[in-house]
Enzyme design. Structure first.
Site, PDB file in Angstrom:
ATOM      1  N   ASP A  45     -16.954  61.880  14.074  1.00 12.89           N
ATOM      2  CA  ASP A  45     -17.595  62.304  12.825  1.00 12.89           C
ATOM      3  C   ASP A  45     -18.308  61.136  12.154  1.00 12.89           C
ATOM      4  O   ASP A  45     -19.317  61.333  11.475  1.00 12.89           O
ATOM      5  CB  ASP A  45     -16.548  62.906  11.880  1.00 12.89           C
ATOM      6  CG  ASP A  45     -17.168  63.787  10.817  1.00 12.89           C
ATOM      7  OD1 ASP A  45     -18.025  64.632  11.171  1.00 12.89           O
ATOM      8  OD2 ASP A  45     -16.814  63.647   9.634  1.00 12.89           O
ATOM      9  N   CYS A 136     -22.348  72.285   7.516  1.00 17.73           N
ATOM     10  CA  CYS A 136     -21.583  71.044   7.387  1.00 17.73           C
ATOM     11  C   CYS A 136     -21.336  70.705   5.926  1.00 17.73           C
ATOM     12  O   CYS A 136     -20.193  70.638   5.471  1.00 17.73           O
ATOM     13  CB  CYS A 136     -22.323  69.901   8.067  1.00 17.73           C
ATOM     14  SG  CYS A 136     -21.476  68.313   7.909  1.00 17.73           S
ATOM     15  N   TYR A 140     -17.574  72.169   4.613  1.00 14.71           N
ATOM     16  CA  TYR A 140     -16.425  71.295   4.404  1.00 14.71           C
ATOM     17  C   TYR A 140     -15.787  71.541   3.037  1.00 14.71           C
ATOM     18  O   TYR A 140     -14.564  71.529   2.899  1.00 14.71           O
ATOM     19  CB  TYR A 140     -16.845  69.823   4.540  1.00 14.71           C
ATOM     20  CG  TYR A 140     -16.704  69.279   5.933  1.00 14.71           C
ATOM     21  CD1 TYR A 140     -17.164  69.994   7.029  1.00 14.71           C
ATOM     22  CD2 TYR A 140     -16.119  68.044   6.165  1.00 14.71           C
ATOM     23  CE1 TYR A 140     -17.043  69.497   8.319  1.00 14.71           C
ATOM     24  CE2 TYR A 140     -15.986  67.534   7.456  1.00 14.71           C
ATOM     25  CZ  TYR A 140     -16.452  68.263   8.532  1.00 14.71           C
ATOM     26  OH  TYR A 140     -16.315  67.772   9.805  1.00 14.71           O
ATOM     27  N   TYR A 167     -12.232  66.440   0.235  1.00 13.87           N
ATOM     28  CA  TYR A 167     -13.290  67.439   0.307  1.00 13.87           C
ATOM     29  C   TYR A 167     -13.094  68.590  -0.679  1.00 13.87           C
ATOM     30  O   TYR A 167     -14.031  69.352  -0.934  1.00 13.87           O
ATOM     31  CB  TYR A 167     -13.421  67.972   1.734  1.00 13.87           C
ATOM     32  CG  TYR A 167     -14.049  66.963   2.658  1.00 13.87           C
ATOM     33  CD1 TYR A 167     -15.413  66.701   2.604  1.00 13.87           C
ATOM     34  CD2 TYR A 167     -13.282  66.230   3.566  1.00 13.87           C
ATOM     35  CE1 TYR A 167     -16.002  65.764   3.440  1.00 13.87           C
ATOM     36  CE2 TYR A 167     -13.849  65.292   4.401  1.00 13.87           C
ATOM     37  CZ  TYR A 167     -15.217  65.058   4.333  1.00 13.87           C
ATOM     38  OH  TYR A 167     -15.782  64.122   5.156  1.00 13.87           O
ATOM     39  N   GLU A 210     -20.508  73.433  14.770  1.00 11.44           N
ATOM     40  CA  GLU A 210     -19.394  72.918  13.968  1.00 11.44           C
ATOM     41  C   GLU A 210     -18.059  73.295  14.607  1.00 11.44           C
ATOM     42  O   GLU A 210     -17.137  72.480  14.688  1.00 11.44           O
ATOM     43  CB  GLU A 210     -19.466  73.468  12.537  1.00 11.44           C
ATOM     44  CG  GLU A 210     -20.424  72.735  11.629  1.00 11.44           C
ATOM     45  CD  GLU A 210     -19.871  71.401  11.153  1.00 11.44           C
ATOM     46  OE1 GLU A 210     -18.776  70.998  11.588  1.00 11.44           O
ATOM     47  OE2 GLU A 210     -20.549  70.751  10.349  1.00 11.44           O
TER      48      GLU A 210
END
Length: 222
Positions: A45, A136, A140, A167, A210
């Protein structure tokens, strides 16, 4: 009036759910994800974010207004100032330096996903690029908010509580909400059915990539 994001999710629910409810994230909440899976994911990542930063820089370049440029810059700063710092701090606990992470070869899902997004931006317009980015940057936040409500997910006994908290936190929530607003602003109110279908296809493919990224982490621990 529904947001463009909600319409995209409604149009491609299977891909969105497979991504946002993947076994990888469910095991993050439960604290049962093997460390090897998380470590492989986190290093990849980091490499992913390098390319995503380039995609947001492309968004700034393709912008037509100051407002659009500011939206692209906000995404770029979120990557460089928030997300990458989280990765560096976490990997330092395993003795991995920023330089060591940057020198790690990209796994195939990493290359596939990041180049897909950049290609979407190069071939399409600014809305195409932001739709390709949206699973993305928005996903998240959606995932972490859901996981934060799981009993025990934010307890100190969960080794992944910090990831969920990061997050699900206010700073990242604003990043995600800003991305939702940007999609609506770029889309306007006159998307043709053909245009919407192309955007939904982009959204679905990014969501599939993803999910493949999560799976890459799980496969690394086998």
């Amino acid at each position: 009036m529904p947001t463009l994001l909600s319409r995209l999710i409604e149009a491609r629910p299977d891909e969105w759910r497979a991504y946002t409810h993947h076994a990888f994230v469910e095991r993050l909440a439960a604290g049962t994800l093997p460390e090897a899976a998380f470590r492989h994911y986190l290093v990849q990542d980091y490499l992913f974010l390098i390319q995503f930063a380039r995609a947001y820089a492309l968004a700034v370049f393709k912008s037509r207004t100051i407002e659009e440029m500011q939206a692209g810059l906000a995404g770029l700063k979120a990557i460089l100032d928030l997300e990458m710092d989280l990765h560096v701090r976490t990997c330092a606990g395993w003795g991995l330096t920023r330089e060591a992470m940057a020198a790690t070869p990209e796994d195939i899902p990493t290359t596939a996903y990041t180049r897909f997004v950049i290609d979407a931006g190069l071939q399409g317009d600014l809305l195409d690029l932001h739709v390709a980015l949206s699973p993305c940057v928005i996903g998240y936040g959606v995932i972490a908010e859901r996981l934060a409500a799981v009993p025990g997910a934010l307890e100190a006994t969960n080794p992944y509580a910090f990831w969920i908290a990061e997050y699900a936190g206010e700073a990242y929530r604003e990043v995600a909400e800003s991305a939702v607003r940007t999609l609506d602003r770029l889309a306007g109110s006159d998307l043709s059915p053909e245009r919407f279908k192309r955007l939904a296809d982009l959204f679905a493919q990014a969501s599939r990539l993803e999910a493949a990224f999560w799976q890459m982490g799980l496969d690394a621990a086998r």
